[in-house]
Design an enzyme around this catalytic site. Structure first.
Site, short mmCIF file in Angstrom:
data_model
loop_
_atom_site.label_atom_id
_atom_site.label_comp_id
_atom_site.label_asym_id
_atom_site.label_seq_id
_atom_site.Cartn_x
_atom_site.Cartn_y
_atom_site.Cartn_z
CE LYS A 1 0.34 4.62 10.69
NZ LYS A 1 -0.50 3.10 9.31
CG ASN A 2 -1.14 6.80 7.23
OD1 ASN A 2 -0.47 6.38 7.41
ND2 ASN A 2 -2.34 7.72 7.12
NE ARG B 1 -5.51 -2.80 3.38
CZ ARG B 1 -4.81 -2.21 1.85
NH1 ARG B 1 -4.70 -1.07 2.24
NH2 ARG B 1 -5.48 -2.65 0.64
CG ASP C 1 -4.70 -0.62 10.65
OD1 ASP C 1 -5.10 0.77 10.22
OD2 ASP C 1 -4.14 -1.10 10.72
CG ASP D 1 -6.74 7.27 9.57
OD1 ASP D 1 -7.10 6.38 9.44
OD2 ASP D 1 -5.08 7.40 8.73
#
Ligand code: UD1
Length: 426
Positions: A26-27, A98, A122, A311
């Site tokens: 995802k990141n 974000r 977040d 994370d």
């Protein structure tokens, strides 16, 4: 995927066993999608996870004038970028994610201007944008904030600059990289972030024709080029999802093989799992975690890559909560990341926080209760705790977890967990 108001009910006690395949990070993929803006034409991304944030980013790119063809079943997204994209990212999308801020760099580069709503996202503490802003200013942009928008302009184009980041911020490194690839002259980003997701975007940019030296190091030297061409790129595997499964295996005293994963991106985390008593081995294209006893507590200190990832901090707190002994967990990246321990306490965990330290005293048992996910990783930590708690745990606000973990519930079920998605009352 759609945002669904569901909770997830977990009956604790199952041992996870089997194999799970990881998809793209995802990141990374959100930034790769933004990077597509840098070149006119059709960019194709593979190993795209089926998560809401990808759909939000696809919508954002459409509003910027792109044609986006997102096929979750095929795990691909194709982005057709016009000659001149729009330059305004509206609040209604940015507030939902974000990471939308990652269009800032490409838009200033391509359009000479960008109006990007200031992000929400977040709920894990204040996250400044000061390094994004000062870096762009060094490259000749004017940046101001008006009516909730960050407004950047560089009508004459950006120019290369020497930039020293106060902290190796992932987001700032990405913004400045994407701004620098088409700037006039050479940009040096010092104290740059070195996360595998940064390496991934550097590789994609290089494929598009960018000239970047020092990839994977903390000094990135970017030699600006006039134009970039669209590319095809496969997203790097999600190390945080892979790490979450590794912790789940250790916590449930299970045996899980994680495929399409890169264990070298998780070195410290996997080493910590060895310390807690798990048996780690590499398999072709991934790794296997086996555990046959109660874990031993392990201290954690979160740091920028290659340090221990923030994370994975909530997942390790969950592990320590039922471990033998006590552990000190130090969070150095996000100040509010311990908020979720109040939820973990509802399951009987003994966690005391003081500033950015948490002391976790392992309990022999946790007991199921309703809890609420406060962000993606906190939610993952609560799910893991629920897997070992006696009785039933219901994780509310599960949409947070869905944002980071494609097909999480189905994968848990396949590995033997007693997990059900349930509609929320009202
Ligand atoms: C990214 C990840 C997030 C991960 C984090 C650290 C995405 C979408 N999110 O977040 O999951 O936890 O990296 O690995 O990729 N900071 C400033 N000023 C700035 C920029 C950052 O003070 O200009 C601070 C932030 O407030 C925070 C710290 O630096 O305390 C880390 O932020 P950063 O590395 O930028 O993380 P993100 O890119 O937001």
């Amino acid at each position: 995927m759609e945002e669904r108001q569901t909770a997830v009910r977990i009956v604790g006690g199952a041992r996870l066993e089997g194999s799970v395949r990881i998809t793209g990070a995802k990141n990374s993929v959100l930034k790769l999608m933004a990077a597509a803006l840098l070149a006119q034409g059709r960019t194709v991304l593979r190993e795209v996870p089926d998560i809401l944030d990808v759909a939000i980013m696809a919508e954002l790119l459409r509003r910027l004038g792109c044609t986006v063809d997102y096929d979750p079943a095929a795990a691909t997204v194709a982005i057709d970028v016009p000659e001149r994209p729009e330059h305004r990212a509206d609040y209604d999308l940015v507030r939902r994610m974000r990471a939308s801020i990652c269009v800032l760099g490409p838009l200033v580069s391509r359009c000479g201007e960008a109006d990007v709503a200031l992000p929400g996202g977040d709920n894990i503490g204040s996250r400044g944008l000061d390094m994004h802003v000062s870096g762009l200013q060094r490259m000749g942009a004017t940046v101001s904030s008006e009516h909730g928008y960050l407004i950047a302009a560089a009508p004459e184009g950006l120019r290369g600059a020497n930039i020293w980041l106060d902290f190796p911020s992932v987001g700032a490194t990405e913004t400045l990289l994407m701004a620098a690839v088409r700037a006039r002259g050479t940009t040096v980003i010092d104290n740059a972030a070195r996360e595998p997701e940064i390496v991934d975007i550097c590789r994609m940019l290089t494929n598009m024709g960018a000239r970047i030296d020092g990839i994977g190091s903390s000094t990135l030297e970017v030699h600006g080029v006039e134009t970039l061409s669209p590319a095809e790129h496969t997203t790097v595997s999600d190390r945080i999802v892979a790490g979450t499964w590794a912790v789940a295996a250790a916590l449930t005293q299970g045996d899980v093989t994680v495929t399409n994963a890169e264990p070298e991106h998780l070195e410290i985390a996997l080493d910590k799992l060895t310390t807690v008593g798990a048996e780690l081995s590499t398999v072709p294209g991934g790794f296997r975690v086996r555990m046959d006893r109660r874990p031993t507590a392990v201290d954690i200190v979160t740091l920028p890559y290659p340090g221990f990832p923030t994370d994975l901090q909530p997942q390790f707190i969950a592990l320590n909560a039922i471990a033998e002994g006590s552990a000190l967990v130090t969070e150095n990246l996000f100040e509010a990341r311990f908020r979720f321990v109040h939820e973990l306490a509802r399951l009987g965990a003994d966690v005391q926080t003081e500033g950015h330290h948490a002391l976790v005293r392992g309990r022999e048992r946790l007991s199921g209760a309703p809890v609420e996910a406060t962000d993606i990783r906190a939610g993952a930590g609560l799910v893991l705790a629920g897997l070992v708690a006696e009785g039933t745990t219901t994780v509310h606000e599960f949409h947070h977890v869905d944002r980071g973990y494609a097909g999480f519930v189905a994968d848990l079920q396949r590995l033997g967990a007693d997990v059900t998605r349930i509609p929320v009352d009202g």
